[in-house]
Design a protein around this motif. Structure first.
Motif, PDB file in Angstrom:
ATOM      1  N   SER A  11       0.853  -1.180   0.000  1.00 39.49           N
ATOM      2  CA  SER A  11       0.000   0.000   0.000  1.00 39.49           C
ATOM      3  C   SER A  11       0.879   1.216   0.000  1.00 39.49           C
ATOM      4  O   SER A  11       2.089   1.119  -0.010  1.00 39.49           O
ATOM      5  CB  SER A  11      -0.904   0.018   1.230  1.00 39.49           C
ATOM      6  OG  SER A  11      -0.148   0.394   2.344  1.00 39.49           O
ATOM      7  N   THR A  15       0.957   6.489   4.083  1.00 39.72           N
ATOM      8  CA  THR A  15       0.106   6.332   5.254  1.00 39.72           C
ATOM      9  C   THR A  15       0.839   6.558   6.550  1.00 39.72           C
ATOM     10  O   THR A  15       0.221   6.806   7.576  1.00 39.72           O
ATOM     11  CB  THR A  15      -0.504   4.920   5.262  1.00 39.72           C
ATOM     12  OG1 THR A  15       0.551   3.967   5.191  1.00 39.72           O
ATOM     13  CG2 THR A  15      -1.438   4.741   4.099  1.00 39.72           C
ATOM     14  N   MET A  16       2.181   6.449   6.539  1.00 34.85           N
ATOM     15  CA  MET A  16       2.943   6.687   7.761  1.00 34.85           C
ATOM     16  C   MET A  16       3.936   7.818   7.596  1.00 34.85           C
ATOM     17  O   MET A  16       4.893   7.942   8.343  1.00 34.85           O
ATOM     18  CB  MET A  16       3.678   5.400   8.185  1.00 34.85           C
ATOM     19  CG  MET A  16       2.727   4.293   8.602  1.00 34.85           C
ATOM     20  SD  MET A  16       3.593   2.835   9.194  1.00 34.85           S
ATOM     21  CE  MET A  16       4.295   3.478  10.707  1.00 34.85           C
ATOM     22  N   SER A  28      -4.677   5.713   0.322  1.00 41.00           N
ATOM     23  CA  SER A  28      -4.590   4.755   1.414  1.00 41.00           C
ATOM     24  C   SER A  28      -4.575   3.341   0.868  1.00 41.00           C
ATOM     25  O   SER A  28      -4.963   3.077  -0.261  1.00 41.00           O
ATOM     26  CB  SER A  28      -5.801   4.925   2.339  1.00 41.00           C
ATOM     27  OG  SER A  28      -6.919   4.245   1.803  1.00 41.00           O
ATOM     28  N   ASP A  71       6.106  -3.852   4.813  1.00 39.47           N
ATOM     29  CA  ASP A  71       5.326  -3.801   6.044  1.00 39.47           C
ATOM     30  C   ASP A  71       4.957  -2.360   6.381  1.00 39.47           C
ATOM     31  O   ASP A  71       3.823  -2.067   6.768  1.00 39.47           O
ATOM     32  CB  ASP A  71       6.124  -4.433   7.186  1.00 39.47           C
ATOM     33  CG  ASP A  71       5.305  -4.570   8.451  1.00 39.47           C
ATOM     34  OD1 ASP A  71       4.513  -5.530   8.548  1.00 39.47           O
ATOM     35  OD2 ASP A  71       5.435  -3.703   9.343  1.00 39.47           O
ATOM     36  N   PHE A  72       5.916  -1.456   6.219  1.00 39.60           N
ATOM     37  CA  PHE A  72       5.674  -0.041   6.489  1.00 39.60           C
ATOM     38  C   PHE A  72       4.605   0.511   5.551  1.00 39.60           C
ATOM     39  O   PHE A  72       3.676   1.204   5.972  1.00 39.60           O
ATOM     40  CB  PHE A  72       6.986   0.714   6.313  1.00 39.60           C
ATOM     41  CG  PHE A  72       6.879   2.214   6.449  1.00 39.60           C
ATOM     42  CD1 PHE A  72       6.831   2.813   7.691  1.00 39.60           C
ATOM     43  CD2 PHE A  72       6.864   3.033   5.322  1.00 39.60           C
ATOM     44  CE1 PHE A  72       6.756   4.195   7.827  1.00 39.60           C
ATOM     45  CE2 PHE A  72       6.791   4.407   5.441  1.00 39.60           C
ATOM     46  CZ  PHE A  72       6.734   4.995   6.689  1.00 39.60           C
ATOM     47  N   THR A  74       2.265  -0.952   3.842  1.00 39.51           N
ATOM     48  CA  THR A  74       0.919  -1.527   3.930  1.00 39.51           C
ATOM     49  C   THR A  74       0.321  -1.444   5.325  1.00 39.51           C
ATOM     50  O   THR A  74      -0.803  -1.891   5.531  1.00 39.51           O
ATOM     51  CB  THR A  74       0.943  -3.014   3.513  1.00 39.51           C
ATOM     52  OG1 THR A  74       1.778  -3.730   4.404  1.00 39.51           O
ATOM     53  CG2 THR A  74       1.426  -3.190   2.090  1.00 39.51           C
ATOM     54  N   ARG A  75       1.063  -0.910   6.278  1.00 38.51           N
ATOM     55  CA  ARG A  75       0.617  -0.880   7.665  1.00 38.51           C
ATOM     56  C   ARG A  75       0.260  -2.291   8.144  1.00 38.51           C
ATOM     57  O   ARG A  75      -0.633  -2.492   8.950  1.00 38.51           O
ATOM     58  CB  ARG A  75      -0.574   0.060   7.846  1.00 38.51           C
ATOM     59  CG  ARG A  75      -0.238   1.527   7.649  1.00 38.51           C
ATOM     60  CD  ARG A  75      -1.436   2.422   7.820  1.00 38.51           C
ATOM     61  NE  ARG A  75      -2.462   2.176   6.814  1.00 38.51           N
ATOM     62  CZ  ARG A  75      -3.607   2.838   6.737  1.00 38.51           C
ATOM     63  NH1 ARG A  75      -3.881   3.788   7.641  1.00 38.51           N
ATOM     64  NH2 ARG A  75      -4.478   2.576   5.798  1.00 38.51           N
ATOM     65  N   THR A  77      -1.205  -4.623   6.490  1.00 43.54           N
ATOM     66  CA  THR A  77      -2.412  -5.215   5.919  1.00 43.54           C
ATOM     67  C   THR A  77      -2.116  -6.147   4.759  1.00 43.54           C
ATOM     68  O   THR A  77      -2.899  -7.044   4.471  1.00 43.54           O
ATOM     69  CB  THR A  77      -3.369  -4.112   5.409  1.00 43.54           C
ATOM     70  OG1 THR A  77      -2.751  -3.431   4.321  1.00 43.54           O
ATOM     71  CG2 THR A  77      -3.706  -3.132   6.527  1.00 43.54           C
ATOM     72  N   GLU A 296      10.620   8.498  10.547  1.00 40.67           N
ATOM     73  CA  GLU A 296       9.624   7.484  10.878  1.00 40.67           C
ATOM     74  C   GLU A 296       9.903   6.200  10.113  1.00 40.67           C
ATOM     75  O   GLU A 296       9.726   5.094  10.637  1.00 40.67           O
ATOM     76  CB  GLU A 296       8.215   8.001  10.572  1.00 40.67           C
ATOM     77  CG  GLU A 296       7.740   9.105  11.493  1.00 40.67           C
ATOM     78  CD  GLU A 296       7.762   8.675  12.962  1.00 40.67           C
ATOM     79  OE1 GLU A 296       7.251   7.570  13.262  1.00 40.67           O
ATOM     80  OE2 GLU A 296       8.301   9.422  13.796  1.00 40.67           O
ATOM     81  N   ALA A 300      10.668   2.480  11.633  1.00 45.66           N
ATOM     82  CA  ALA A 300       9.900   1.308  11.220  1.00 45.66           C
ATOM     83  C   ALA A 300      10.822   0.217  10.689  1.00 45.66           C
ATOM     84  O   ALA A 300      10.612  -0.968  10.957  1.00 45.66           O
ATOM     85  CB  ALA A 300       8.884   1.712  10.153  1.00 45.66           C
TER      86      ALA A 300
END
Length: 401
Positions: A11, A15-16, A28, A71-72, A74-75, A77, A296, A300
């Motif tokens: 994703s 988002t982060m 998103s 991973d970062f 897609t949070r 998901t 950030e 992560a």
């Protein structure tokens, strides 16, 4: 070749992201990719990189960074809209022929995105394959300047050699009228570094000369004497191989490191002990080291990297994952839309603010001045200065294909 297939989902990295970069981010991970295609079918991505061979340690960092970046982005998901991304990993062992064969095989199986290329030689062979087959190619740690602007299908997730040399130039301020000496081994590696310094630092007004040593040299006192006699304002050292500890010890013993500003690139953490006592007297240009920036994305990545310490090429893999996510969100199965979605995109990577320049796909990014402290196997690096992406940007080049 070693082939490993896993199912992963991407994703938006946005988002982060830091709030200052939100305006430039993509949608998103719940949004359906805008490029069309089967909304439930996976998007195939091939990672062709060095799992073995001379650059295996670089490849290991790249893939660890890539997985952390997914991973970062897609949070956790594992989805871009409702579409999974099917990732196939292939070992090219640093061999361009193996990489080309792997890329062709992946493309023949419907892969729309190829990433990886630990080696510059590999990247330069895979880039035209991507253009011929109209698939997206995101090169990895390969630093050759020739990847930038290779063709409209080719991007890069790491830095390029020009950005290294501009960082070296920053140690002497205005180079006009100053003397720079390049100390390097004979051969293609030395030739490339000498040419880069002449183009970048010499082109800015410095007088550039060189002292070259045979790759087989084990006695370095004569070369140290030549360097001392030249009285440079900056000594740029480009060295590779097992003779590095003896070379640095000799430069130190002969007073070279105390007499002028000595700059070289900071390699992976495992190489730091090769500098010995000389390490504290050297100024390092750095693409990345653990702690170079506190973003950030870096936090992560550290949370996901085995051992929790980032190294030189973790950011390249992380950024590649972010770019793949962006491409899929903006393009779906349409490679032209993927390209349009990446061109001009700004995002926060491990290193800080990153921008993909639309004109030639250069990746503008921070670079760092660094210092080493410690002894034996216990060394630490600290940031002396951060240079922005604009300060280290290569000249805009013409897209070649």
């Amino acid at each position: 070749m070693t082939v490993r297939t896993t199912r992963r989902v991407f994703s938006s990295a946005a988002t982060m992201m830091a709030a200052a970069l939100v305006a430039t981010a993509c949608g998103s991970p719940q949004d359906t990719a805008s490029g069309g295609g089967d909304g439930a079918a996976p998007v195939r991505v091939g990672l062709v990189y060095s799992q073995s061979g001379a650059l295996a340690s670089y490849g290991k960092q790249y893939i660890e960074g890539f997985r952390a970046g997914l991973d970062f982005a897609t949070r956790g998901t594992g989805k871009v809209g409702d579409r999974a991304i099917e990732v196939t990993e292939v070992d090219d062992a640093g061999d361009p022929a193996k990489a080309v064969s792997a890329a062709k095989d992946l493309i023949g199986r419907g892969t729309k995105i190829i990433a990886g290329s630990t080696s510059s030689g590999v990247a330069l062979q895979v880039a035209p394959i991507a253009a011929q087959n109209k698939v997206l190619f995101v090169s990895g740690p390969a630093a050759t300047d020739a990847v930038t602007g290779a063709n409209r299908y080719t991007f890069r997730s790491g830095r390029q050699s020009y950005q290294d040399v501009v960082t070296a130039k920053s140690f002497i301020g205005d180079p006009t009228g100053k003397k720079v000496v390049v100390f390097a081994q004979d051969g293609a590696f030395g030739d490339a570094n000498e040419a880069a310094v002449k183009a970048v630092i010499g082109g800015a007004g410095a007088t550039v000369s060189s002292v070259r040593a045979p790759a087989s040299a084990t006695e370095f006192t004569p070369f140290a004497s030549q360097i001392s006699a030249a009285k440079p304002d900056l000594l740029f050292v480009a060295w590779a191989g097992t003779t590095a500890p003896a070379m640095w010890q000799t430069l130190d013993q002969q007073g070279v490191l105390s007499a002028t500003t000595v700059v070289t690139g900071l390699d992976i953490r495992a190489s730091w002990p090769t500098f010995g006592a000389a390490g504290a007297k050297i100024s390092f240009l750095s693409h990345w080291f653990d702690g170079a920036a506190d973003t950030e994305a870096a936090k992560a990545a550290k949370a996901k990297i085995p051992g929790g310490a980032l190294d030189l090429f973790h950011p390249d893999g992380f950024a590649a994952a972010q770019m793949v996510v962006r491409a899929v969100e903006q393009g779906g199965d349409d490679v032209d839309k993927m390209i349009a979605g990446l061109e001009g995109w700004s995002f926060e990577g491990v290193k800080g603010p990153m921008t993909i320049r639309a004109e030639d796909h250069a990746l503008l990014q921070p670079m760092f001045q660094a210092k080493l402290a410690g002894s034996g196997s216990a060394y630490t690096a600290t940031t002396q200065k951060s240079l922005t992406g604009d300060e280290t940007a290569p000249p805009v080049g013409q897209m070649k294909g």
